[in-house]
Design a protein around this motif. Structure first.
Motif, PDB file in Angstrom:
ATOM      1  N   HIS A  24      -3.387  12.168 -14.111  1.00  0.00           N
ATOM      2  CA  HIS A  24      -4.710  11.619 -13.831  1.00  0.00           C
ATOM      3  C   HIS A  24      -4.993  11.499 -12.334  1.00  0.00           C
ATOM      4  O   HIS A  24      -6.139  11.630 -11.909  1.00  0.00           O
ATOM      5  CB  HIS A  24      -4.839  10.232 -14.463  1.00  0.00           C
ATOM      6  N   ALA A  25      -3.948  11.213 -11.563  1.00  0.00           N
ATOM      7  CA  ALA A  25      -4.134  10.983 -10.121  1.00  0.00           C
ATOM      8  C   ALA A  25      -3.743  12.185  -9.280  1.00  0.00           C
ATOM      9  O   ALA A  25      -3.997  12.204  -8.076  1.00  0.00           O
ATOM     10  CB  ALA A  25      -3.316   9.773  -9.683  1.00  0.00           C
ATOM     11  N   GLY A  26      -3.126  13.197  -9.886  1.00  0.00           N
ATOM     12  CA  GLY A  26      -2.647  14.337  -9.121  1.00  0.00           C
ATOM     13  C   GLY A  26      -1.244  14.107  -8.606  1.00  0.00           C
ATOM     14  O   GLY A  26      -0.704  12.996  -8.658  1.00  0.00           O
ATOM     15  N   THR A  27      -0.630  15.168  -8.100  1.00  0.00           N
ATOM     16  CA  THR A  27       0.730  15.096  -7.583  1.00  0.00           C
ATOM     17  C   THR A  27       0.707  14.876  -6.079  1.00  0.00           C
ATOM     18  O   THR A  27       0.114  15.661  -5.344  1.00  0.00           O
ATOM     19  CB  THR A  27       1.495  16.402  -7.899  1.00  0.00           C
ATOM     20  N   HIS A  28       1.299  13.782  -5.631  1.00  0.00           N
ATOM     21  CA  HIS A  28       1.487  13.516  -4.210  1.00  0.00           C
ATOM     22  C   HIS A  28       2.517  12.409  -4.077  1.00  0.00           C
ATOM     23  O   HIS A  28       2.922  11.791  -5.072  1.00  0.00           O
ATOM     24  CB  HIS A  28       0.166  13.129  -3.524  1.00  0.00           C
ATOM     25  N   GLU A  29       2.949  12.138  -2.847  1.00  0.00           N
ATOM     26  CA  GLU A  29       4.071  11.221  -2.637  1.00  0.00           C
ATOM     27  C   GLU A  29       3.716   9.763  -2.918  1.00  0.00           C
ATOM     28  O   GLU A  29       4.610   8.929  -3.075  1.00  0.00           O
ATOM     29  CB  GLU A  29       4.599  11.365  -1.205  1.00  0.00           C
ATOM     30  N   ALA A  30       2.448   9.413  -2.978  1.00  0.00           N
ATOM     31  CA  ALA A  30       2.038   8.033  -3.236  1.00  0.00           C
ATOM     32  C   ALA A  30       1.742   7.773  -4.706  1.00  0.00           C
ATOM     33  O   ALA A  30       1.313   6.676  -5.060  1.00  0.00           O
ATOM     34  CB  ALA A  30       0.812   7.671  -2.395  1.00  0.00           C
ATOM     35  N   VAL A  31       1.995   8.741  -5.578  1.00  0.00           N
ATOM     36  CA  VAL A  31       1.621   8.566  -6.976  1.00  0.00           C
ATOM     37  C   VAL A  31       2.477   7.501  -7.650  1.00  0.00           C
ATOM     38  O   VAL A  31       2.056   6.892  -8.644  1.00  0.00           O
ATOM     39  CB  VAL A  31       1.685   9.919  -7.731  1.00  0.00           C
ATOM     40  N   GLY A  32       3.666   7.229  -7.127  1.00  0.00           N
ATOM     41  CA  GLY A  32       4.463   6.121  -7.654  1.00  0.00           C
ATOM     42  C   GLY A  32       3.772   4.788  -7.441  1.00  0.00           C
ATOM     43  O   GLY A  32       3.881   3.871  -8.270  1.00  0.00           O
ATOM     44  N   GLY A  33       3.062   4.663  -6.316  1.00  0.00           N
ATOM     45  CA  GLY A  33       2.273   3.457  -6.082  1.00  0.00           C
ATOM     46  C   GLY A  33       1.142   3.335  -7.080  1.00  0.00           C
ATOM     47  O   GLY A  33       0.820   2.233  -7.553  1.00  0.00           O
ATOM     48  N   VAL A  34       0.510   4.463  -7.422  1.00  0.00           N
ATOM     49  CA  VAL A  34      -0.535   4.449  -8.447  1.00  0.00           C
ATOM     50  C   VAL A  34       0.034   3.956  -9.772  1.00  0.00           C
ATOM     51  O   VAL A  34      -0.580   3.155 -10.478  1.00  0.00           O
ATOM     52  CB  VAL A  34      -1.157   5.853  -8.605  1.00  0.00           C
ATOM     53  N   ALA A  35       1.241   4.430 -10.118  1.00  0.00           N
ATOM     54  CA  ALA A  35       1.878   4.014 -11.370  1.00  0.00           C
ATOM     55  C   ALA A  35       2.073   2.500 -11.419  1.00  0.00           C
ATOM     56  O   ALA A  35       1.876   1.865 -12.461  1.00  0.00           O
ATOM     57  CB  ALA A  35       3.219   4.732 -11.534  1.00  0.00           C
ATOM     58  N   VAL A  70       0.835  -1.194   0.000  1.00  0.00           N
ATOM     59  CA  VAL A  70       0.000   0.000   0.000  1.00  0.00           C
ATOM     60  C   VAL A  70       0.874   1.249   0.000  1.00  0.00           C
ATOM     61  O   VAL A  70       1.874   1.314   0.713  1.00  0.00           O
ATOM     62  CB  VAL A  70      -0.932   0.040   1.238  1.00  0.00           C
ATOM     63  N   ALA A  71       0.503   2.219  -0.815  1.00  0.00           N
ATOM     64  CA  ALA A  71       1.105   3.554  -0.763  1.00  0.00           C
ATOM     65  C   ALA A  71      -0.020   4.541  -0.476  1.00  0.00           C
ATOM     66  O   ALA A  71      -1.070   4.476  -1.123  1.00  0.00           O
ATOM     67  CB  ALA A  71       1.786   3.899  -2.090  1.00  0.00           C
ATOM     68  N   ALA A  88       1.827  22.398  -9.515  1.00  0.00           N
ATOM     69  CA  ALA A  88       0.495  21.802  -9.409  1.00  0.00           C
ATOM     70  C   ALA A  88       0.094  21.638  -7.955  1.00  0.00           C
ATOM     71  O   ALA A  88       0.913  21.333  -7.100  1.00  0.00           O
ATOM     72  CB  ALA A  88       0.474  20.447 -10.105  1.00  0.00           C
ATOM     73  N   LYS A  89      -1.188  21.827  -7.704  1.00  0.00           N
ATOM     74  CA  LYS A  89      -1.675  21.701  -6.344  1.00  0.00           C
ATOM     75  C   LYS A  89      -1.637  20.243  -5.918  1.00  0.00           C
ATOM     76  O   LYS A  89      -2.089  19.361  -6.626  1.00  0.00           O
ATOM     77  CB  LYS A  89      -3.093  22.244  -6.246  1.00  0.00           C
ATOM     78  N   ARG A  90      -1.098  19.993  -4.754  1.00  0.00           N
ATOM     79  CA  ARG A  90      -0.942  18.634  -4.275  1.00  0.00           C
ATOM     80  C   ARG A  90      -2.310  18.017  -3.973  1.00  0.00           C
ATOM     81  O   ARG A  90      -3.163  18.634  -3.350  1.00  0.00           O
ATOM     82  CB  ARG A  90      -0.061  18.633  -3.029  1.00  0.00           C
ATOM     83  N   ARG A  91      -2.504  16.791  -4.419  1.00  0.00           N
ATOM     84  CA  ARG A  91      -3.738  16.053  -4.152  1.00  0.00           C
ATOM     85  C   ARG A  91      -3.473  15.048  -3.028  1.00  0.00           C
ATOM     86  O   ARG A  91      -2.453  15.106  -2.354  1.00  0.00           O
ATOM     87  CB  ARG A  91      -4.182  15.325  -5.423  1.00  0.00           C
ATOM     88  N   GLU A  92      -4.348  14.091  -2.861  1.00  0.00           N
ATOM     89  CA  GLU A  92      -4.126  12.967  -1.966  1.00  0.00           C
ATOM     90  C   GLU A  92      -4.552  11.695  -2.686  1.00  0.00           C
ATOM     91  O   GLU A  92      -5.275  11.750  -3.689  1.00  0.00           O
ATOM     92  CB  GLU A  92      -4.896  13.114  -0.659  1.00  0.00           C
ATOM     93  N   GLY A  93      -4.081  10.575  -2.200  1.00  0.00           N
ATOM     94  CA  GLY A  93      -4.452   9.344  -2.872  1.00  0.00           C
ATOM     95  C   GLY A  93      -3.847   8.123  -2.218  1.00  0.00           C
ATOM     96  O   GLY A  93      -3.046   8.219  -1.279  1.00  0.00           O
ATOM     97  N   ALA A  94      -4.243   6.961  -2.730  1.00  0.00           N
ATOM     98  CA  ALA A  94      -3.740   5.697  -2.215  1.00  0.00           C
ATOM     99  C   ALA A  94      -3.786   4.672  -3.333  1.00  0.00           C
ATOM    100  O   ALA A  94      -4.576   4.787  -4.283  1.00  0.00           O
ATOM    101  CB  ALA A  94      -4.570   5.220  -1.025  1.00  0.00           C
ATOM    102  N   ALA A  95      -2.930   3.684  -3.228  1.00  0.00           N
ATOM    103  CA  ALA A  95      -2.904   2.597  -4.204  1.00  0.00           C
ATOM    104  C   ALA A  95      -2.455   1.338  -3.495  1.00  0.00           C
ATOM    105  O   ALA A  95      -1.738   1.384  -2.494  1.00  0.00           O
ATOM    106  CB  ALA A  95      -1.953   2.940  -5.351  1.00  0.00           C
ATOM    107  N   ALA A  96      -2.879   0.196  -4.018  1.00  0.00           N
ATOM    108  CA  ALA A  96      -2.502  -1.077  -3.404  1.00  0.00           C
ATOM    109  C   ALA A  96      -2.325  -2.141  -4.470  1.00  0.00           C
ATOM    110  O   ALA A  96      -3.060  -2.166  -5.465  1.00  0.00           O
ATOM    111  CB  ALA A  96      -3.548  -1.525  -2.386  1.00  0.00           C
TER     112      ALA A  96
END
Length: 753
Positions: A706-717, A584-585, A614-622
């Motif tokens: 598509h997911a926005g800029t945040h530190e977990a976006v590598g997990g989305v990738a 999980v990220a 870009a304005k920082r978003r939030e998100g999660a990926a698993a």
């Protein structure tokens, strides 16, 4: 065989392990009144403070200084010196691949918490004046900052890892280092943990009424709680044949290790001790020992009313009638509970117990509790110790057990390498503002909605309201995507674990906690809020919410924390430490991260000015990972196979370096079939890596669009890449993530049995 060749520690009893050991065996107590900071209104100011450490008491300057990192440096240097390891004139380790694994939980909190108290205004915005000060002082704040400092001061290291599993962090650092050796990723590992005292932890444990004002009394019928301490502990481990080749005598052997989760409660231990029992049994099985072959147990022994009876019941279940013959002691009544450092410090003490043939006592114990019918050690005993066990049980039910043994006579026999396991992706999920996607649908990651940067409440409706009521926001995001990736509600395989990557943790919640502490006083801080401030708590919450009882921990590597989590999980499965894991990220919206930490830790050479602004978003990926064998046995869908992972750290060239070997090293393999590059964000460094690989001409997908800029976006990738392969849109995919001082290149490919 893995041997321990170096030991180091800094505790309330001494600035070296030798001094700590001498005073520990004499039964001296290092607990004293707190002097590091003012603590008005606290129930107790008795702590295990390392006031004898000159280097950690004098601020040496530098914006990334922290007491935690200073304690860690002192203990790590001692361990390296004890192991006879030093860098040559050229700055290298003489051809040896040396790794660093460091656990922690407080990091630079002591240095930044007073600033956190005033940084955020009541309406949730950052105060401009405080922000300017924060930009000069918060380099030490992230969990990974002490590790980065050790890497810079003591390196170069072939591999670097920061992890947190609360009070078992130090023990887990040793277990991970051992896995690296078994996988032949390194030749030597410096592994351990450090935590300094700070207001957040001291006031938090006071609020939980978990502290004994008179001092910890493990296993005593009068016990009322623990005493907090600060410390650092490090060990150097290597293969026996490597130590023999450099004519270095070993202190002891590392025979077994195991990590299990209770999946019960974020602070209270599960009363039957089921997870500790499974961890003890698994570590003994790995060591190839029967319970009757253990001669000493260094217990977790916190002195809390619930932990000590639970641990006693678990020991009775594992050791049966033989338990009456095994000396059991705890060090926490003399040096305090040193949180993340505890497992590493106690492993070092256990190693000395074996080497010296001396069992240290349980300080503070005078009247043994009938509920804890153990063979207690009230004063040091001389005794031959062939093998010993050291246990660490943590917040969130993250339990780790180590088994150490005497060095056998004669030349070492090279141990067989474990059979590497193929690792596959069996499920994916992503959560972005406006969209919750799982399975192959993740490949069609929609564009960002026109609304705000936060994830809408409706997307979290899939969480069970009762089970999720104690979860903070980051844990809710993480639990939702983990459940989706693992196959939705009704998960039956309880031995699944979770590895969660998070760059900064609950920084805004820590700010609110500190503001209330300053404004209302220690007696009015919320005991319900404190547990979620511990960096490892999201992984603990996910394991509890989903009932996952496998290994559980958090890793941190700034903007590549998601890629680090995947690497960590891949190692665990490849080494046979786990068969299924949720990776999980997660990063939640944070005013402090957006206006302070993202500025301090941004990749300075971002290739797109628009992206940087870009304005920082939030998100999660698993991603759900499994060994191919287990996936086949259980009929799990296979989205892709992890073909290779290439990681590098602190200025190393990922394409030129040839010193590493094994499944996670070597040059990035070029695509054989139809390849695609999937990036979280684009940066100059990642572009340079791609330009010098065989992937430069492949089509690209940039997930931040598509997911926005945040530190977990590598997990989305990573989830998008796996889903694209599952849909047949590519046969192979490369994900590259870079952060300050580190980078990862992950190649996924279509599964071919």
């Amino acid at each position: 065989m893995i041997v321990v060749t170096g030991l180091g520690a800094v505790t309330a009893l001494g600035s070296t392990l030798a001094e700590t050991w001498e005073r520990l065996v004499r039964g001296e107590c290092g607990l004293r009144e707190l002097s590091l900071f003012e603590a008005p209104g606290y129930r107790s100011k008795l702590v295990g403070e390392a006031t004898r450490v000159a280097g950690a008491d004098a601020h040496p300057g530098g914006n990334d200084y922290s007491r935690t990192s200073e304690l860690g440096l002192l203990a790590a240097r001692e361990a390296l010196a004890h192991a006879g390891l030093s860098r040559g004139p050229d700055g290298s380790w003489g051809g040896r691949r040396v790794g660093l694994v460091m656990g922690g939980s407080t990091a630079g909190m002591l240095e930044t918490e007073s600033l956190l108290a005033v940084l955020v205004r009541p309406e949730g915005t950052v105060d401009p004046a405080a922000r300017e000060e924060a930009l000069g002082r918060m380099l030490s704040h992230p969990l990974s900052a002490p590790t980065d400092r050790l890497a810079r001061e003591l390196g170069p290291f072939a591999r670097v890892r920061t992890l947190s599993s609360a009070c078992s962090s130090g023990a887990n650092a040793i277990a991970i280092g051992a896995s690296w050796l078994e996988l032949d990723l390194v030749d030597v590992v410096l592994c351990g943990a450090a935590d300094a005292l700070c207001r957040v932890t001291l006031s938090g444990f006071n609020a939980l009424a978990a502290i004994d004002p008179a001092g910890a009394k493990p296993f005593d019928r009068r016990r009322k709680g623990l005493t907090l301490g600060e410390a650092a502990g490090f060990v150097v481990i290597e293969r026996a044949e490597a130590a023999s080749a450099r004519k270095k005598d070993a202190v002891c052997t590392l025979l077994g290790w195991a990590t299990r989760s209770e999946a019960h409660h974020i602070t209270n231990p599960e009363p039957t001790g089921a997870a500790p029992i499974r961890a003890m049994e698994a570590s003994l099985a790995r060591a190839g020992l029967a319970p009757s072959e253990i001669d000493y147990i260094n217990a977790h022994g916190t002195g809390t009313p619930l932990n000590d009876p639970m641990e006693s019941r678990a020991l009775a279940r594992v050791f049966g009638s033989h338990l009456a013959e095994i000396p059991v002691s705890s060090n926490k009544g003399q040096i305090g509970h040193t949180l993340a450092a505890a497992g590493a410090v106690e492993a070092a003490i256990t190693a000395l117990a074996i080497a010296e043939g001396t069992i240290p006592p349980t300080g503070g114990l005078e009247e043994p509790d009938p509920e804890c019918p153990l063979r207690h050690v009230l004063s040091a005993e001389k005794r031959e110790v062939r093998a010993a066990m050291s246990s660490s049980f943590a917040f969130g039910g993250m339990d780790t057990v180590l088994v150490l043994g005497r060095v056998p006579k004669g030349p070492p026999t090279p141990a067989p390498r474990p059979t590497s396991k193929r690792v596959v992706v069996t499920g994916v999920a992503s959560l972005t503002p406006g969209h919750l996607l799982s399975g192959e649908a993740v490949a069609t990651l929609p564009s960002l909605p026109a609304g705000g940067p936060a994830i809408e409440p409706g997307l979290l409706a899939g969480l069970d309201a009762d089970r999720a009521r104690r979860l903070d926001r980051a844990s809710r995001l993480a639990a939702l995507v983990a459940e989706q990736a693992l196959g939705g509600p009704g998960l039956t395989d309880a031995d699944v674990g979770v590895v969660l990557g998070s760059a900064f943790g609950a920084v805004d919640a820590s700010s609110a906690f500190m503001r209330r502490l300053v404004e209302k006083g220690a007696r009015l801080v919320s005991p319900a809020d404190f547990p979620s401030l511990v960096p490892s708590s999201p992984a603990g919450h996910v394991s509890i919410y989903l009932g996952l009882k496998g290994p559980s921990m958090v890793v941190a590597d700034l903007a590549t924390s998601g890629e680090c989590a995947l690497t960590h999980a891949f190692e665990l499965i490849t080494a046979g430490e786990a068969s299924r894991l949720a990776v999980v990220a997660v990063e939640e919206r944070s005013a402090i991260v957006e206006e302070v930490l993202s500025v301090l830790f941004d990749d300075d050479d971002a290739s797109s000015d628009a992206q940087s602004a870009a304005k920082r978003r939030e998100g999660a990926a698993a991603l759900a990972l499994a060994s191919a064998e287990v996936a086949g046995q259980r009929g799990l869908p296979i989205f892709a196979e992890i073909a290779s992972i290439r990681s590098w750290s602190t200025g190393a060239d990922p394409l030129a370096r040839t010193g590493a070997s094994g499944p996670l090293a070597g040059p990035i393999p070029a695509p054989v079939g139809e390849g695609v590059v999937v990036l979280g964000c684009t940066h100059t460094h990642s572009e340079e890596v791609l330009a010098r690989s065989g992937w430069a001409s492949c089509p690209r997908v940039v997930c931040s669009d598509h997911a926005g800029t945040h530190e977990a976006v590598g997990g989305v990738a990573l989830t998008v890449a796996a889903a694209m392969i599952a849909r047949g849109e590519a046969s192979e995919a490369l994900c590259v993530g870079t952060a300050r001082g580190s980078g990862y290149a992950v190649v996924l490919r279509r599964w071919v049995p």
